[in-house]
Scaffold this active site. Structure first.
Site, mmCIF file in Angstrom:
data_model
loop_
_atom_site.group_PDB
_atom_site.id
_atom_site.type_symbol
_atom_site.label_atom_id
_atom_site.label_comp_id
_atom_site.label_asym_id
_atom_site.label_seq_id
_atom_site.Cartn_x
_atom_site.Cartn_y
_atom_site.Cartn_z
ATOM 1 N N HIS A 119 -37.928 -27.450 -12.289
ATOM 2 C CA HIS A 119 -39.081 -27.419 -13.210
ATOM 3 C C HIS A 119 -39.325 -25.964 -13.637
ATOM 4 O O HIS A 119 -39.152 -25.043 -12.842
ATOM 5 C CB HIS A 119 -40.316 -27.998 -12.511
ATOM 6 C CG HIS A 119 -41.437 -28.258 -13.459
ATOM 7 N ND1 HIS A 119 -42.258 -27.250 -13.920
ATOM 8 C CD2 HIS A 119 -41.861 -29.395 -14.062
ATOM 9 C CE1 HIS A 119 -43.135 -27.775 -14.769
ATOM 10 N NE2 HIS A 119 -42.923 -29.075 -14.869
ATOM 11 N N GLY A 127 -48.749 -28.103 -20.486
ATOM 12 C CA GLY A 127 -50.132 -27.783 -20.132
ATOM 13 C C GLY A 127 -50.895 -27.066 -21.229
ATOM 14 O O GLY A 127 -51.970 -26.535 -20.997
ATOM 15 N N GLU A 157 -38.235 -30.255 -21.192
ATOM 16 C CA GLU A 157 -39.624 -29.812 -21.199
ATOM 17 C C GLU A 157 -39.724 -28.424 -21.820
ATOM 18 O O GLU A 157 -39.506 -27.412 -21.127
ATOM 19 C CB GLU A 157 -40.164 -29.746 -19.765
ATOM 20 C CG GLU A 157 -40.180 -31.076 -19.050
ATOM 21 C CD GLU A 157 -41.243 -31.103 -17.963
ATOM 22 O OE1 GLU A 157 -42.063 -32.023 -17.998
ATOM 23 O OE2 GLU A 157 -41.272 -30.205 -17.111
ATOM 24 N N LYS A 191 -47.950 -32.101 -9.898
ATOM 25 C CA LYS A 191 -47.973 -30.662 -9.588
ATOM 26 C C LYS A 191 -48.838 -30.452 -8.338
ATOM 27 O O LYS A 191 -48.860 -31.318 -7.477
ATOM 28 C CB LYS A 191 -48.453 -29.861 -10.803
ATOM 29 C CG LYS A 191 -47.657 -30.253 -12.064
ATOM 30 C CD LYS A 191 -47.845 -29.358 -13.223
ATOM 31 C CE LYS A 191 -46.959 -29.848 -14.375
ATOM 32 N NZ LYS A 191 -47.035 -28.987 -15.556
ATOM 33 N N SER A 248 -47.219 -31.997 -22.530
ATOM 34 C CA SER A 248 -48.403 -32.537 -23.209
ATOM 35 C C SER A 248 -48.175 -33.943 -23.765
ATOM 36 O O SER A 248 -48.710 -34.296 -24.818
ATOM 37 C CB SER A 248 -48.884 -31.593 -24.321
ATOM 38 O OG SER A 248 -49.246 -30.344 -23.759
ATOM 39 N N GLU A 293 -41.916 -24.326 -13.915
ATOM 40 C CA GLU A 293 -42.870 -23.601 -13.057
ATOM 41 C C GLU A 293 -42.173 -23.077 -11.808
ATOM 42 O O GLU A 293 -42.516 -22.013 -11.296
ATOM 43 C CB GLU A 293 -44.050 -24.519 -12.704
ATOM 44 C CG GLU A 293 -44.969 -24.708 -13.909
ATOM 45 C CD GLU A 293 -45.693 -26.037 -13.960
ATOM 46 O OE1 GLU A 293 -45.776 -26.741 -12.943
ATOM 47 O OE2 GLU A 293 -46.182 -26.387 -15.061
ATOM 48 N N ASN A 317 -45.904 -36.150 -12.940
ATOM 49 C CA ASN A 317 -45.726 -34.972 -12.079
ATOM 50 C C ASN A 317 -47.123 -34.441 -11.790
ATOM 51 O O ASN A 317 -47.749 -33.834 -12.658
ATOM 52 C CB ASN A 317 -44.871 -33.920 -12.813
ATOM 53 C CG ASN A 317 -44.795 -32.618 -12.034
ATOM 54 O OD1 ASN A 317 -45.213 -32.555 -10.864
ATOM 55 N ND2 ASN A 317 -44.254 -31.581 -12.663
HETATM 56 P P1 13P Z 1 -48.242 -31.512 -19.083
HETATM 57 O O1 13P Z 1 -48.047 -32.973 -19.389
HETATM 58 O O2 13P Z 1 -49.528 -31.244 -18.348
HETATM 59 O O3 13P Z 1 -48.051 -30.665 -20.287
HETATM 60 O O4 13P Z 1 -47.076 -31.111 -18.054
HETATM 61 C C1 13P Z 1 -45.781 -31.436 -18.346
HETATM 62 C C2 13P Z 1 -44.925 -31.136 -17.159
HETATM 63 O O5 13P Z 1 -44.716 -29.995 -16.819
HETATM 64 C C3 13P Z 1 -44.382 -32.275 -16.405
HETATM 65 O O6 13P Z 1 -43.429 -31.866 -15.485
#
Ligand code: 13P
Length: 257
Positions: A99, A177, A171, A15, A217, A101, A13
């Site tokens: 997601h 992150g 997640e 982002k 992560s 976010e 992803n």
């Molecule tokens: P990270 O791997 O950067 O922690 O992000 C995970 C994520 O949100 C994937 O959708």
């Protein structure tokens, strides 16, 4: 992973990262070191504006293209939005929905996620449905109830046939992150609970066919241990998917004989 019953899927992803030029560069880098993926499907979920570029750049590789969001209406006066059909038409196979976010910054609710799941399936896309708890919710001891609620509402009125086209991604928000990965026990506990919820709704045969990913992560150093859990069938990877060598190291962890 349990390859007897379900597909292993490693999805990046991106982002809001990488422009079209970066996308082409990444594709070249990845293709140069990409292993033959006998055991797993590889997906890159790119920003919507880069989908055409990515589709062209990965045409000759075994990499599926994913989107990170879409709107649930088929067409109309929805300025700035992108429909499921528009994604499908560009060669998109997967779409990330719900997601954290999007839930956190763009007000996406369980009801909206459910509408998007239906619209994606209707258009022939494979939704990657994200669920996960915050640190506060984990500390309050309500993780399992919350995840069951998110899963049940995302799948409301989704038939068993259509469910087979869905991926669920667990997640934990506190692991996204932050560099703070859930331990493999914590991740496995929730992924197993997700499969139990699906079993209650659809029965054992359907439940064992659904791919459940872990995200938060995930990186080369922890991927193998997470993927060794029988109910973790892949990863949804943010930061580590932005670098071709890290992404390939995770693909390799999923691609072992
Ligand atoms: P990270 O791997 O950067 O922690 O992000 C995970 C994520 O949100 C994937 O959708």
């Amino acid at each position: 992973m349990n390859r007897r019953y379900r597909k292993t899927v490693i999805a990046g992803n991106w982002k809001m990262n990488k422009n079209a030029t970066d996308t082409k560069k990444f594709a070249e880098e990845l293709k140069a070191i990409m292993p033959k993926t006998k055991w797993c499907e590889v997906v890159v979920c790119v920003p919507a504006v880069n989908i055409s570029t990515a589709a062209r750049a990965f045409k000759d590789a075994r990499v599926a293209i994913g989107a990170q969001n879409m709107y649930y209406e088929p067409a109309g006066a929805f300025t700035g939005e992108v429909s499921a059909d528009m994604l499908k038409n560009l060669g998109v196979k997967y779409v990330i929905l719900g997601h954290s976010e999007r839930r956190q910054y763009f007000g996406e609710t369980d009801v909206i996620v459910n509408k998007k799941v239906h619209a994606a399936l209707e258009a022939g896309l494979h939704p990657i449905i994200c669920v996960g708890e915050s640190l506060e919710q984990r500390e309050m001891g309500i993780t399992m109830e919350l995840i069951a609620l998110q899963v049940k509402s995302a799948l409301y009125n989704v038939s068993a046939d259509k469910l087979r086209k869905c991926i669920i991604a667990y997640e934990p928000i506190w692991a996204i992150g932050t560099g703070k990965t859930a331990t493999s026990e914590q991740a496995a506990e929730v992924c197993t609970a997700i499969r139990t919820t699906i079993r209650q709704l659809y029965g054992a045969r359907v439940a064992r066919s659904v791919t459940i990913q872990y995200g938060g992560s995930m990186k080369p150093s922890n991927a193998a241990e997470l993927l060794a859990q029988s109910d973790i069938d892949g990863g949804l990877i943010g930061g580590a998917a932005l670098k071709a060598d890290d992404f390939v190291a995770i693909i390799n962890a999923a691609n072992q004989d």
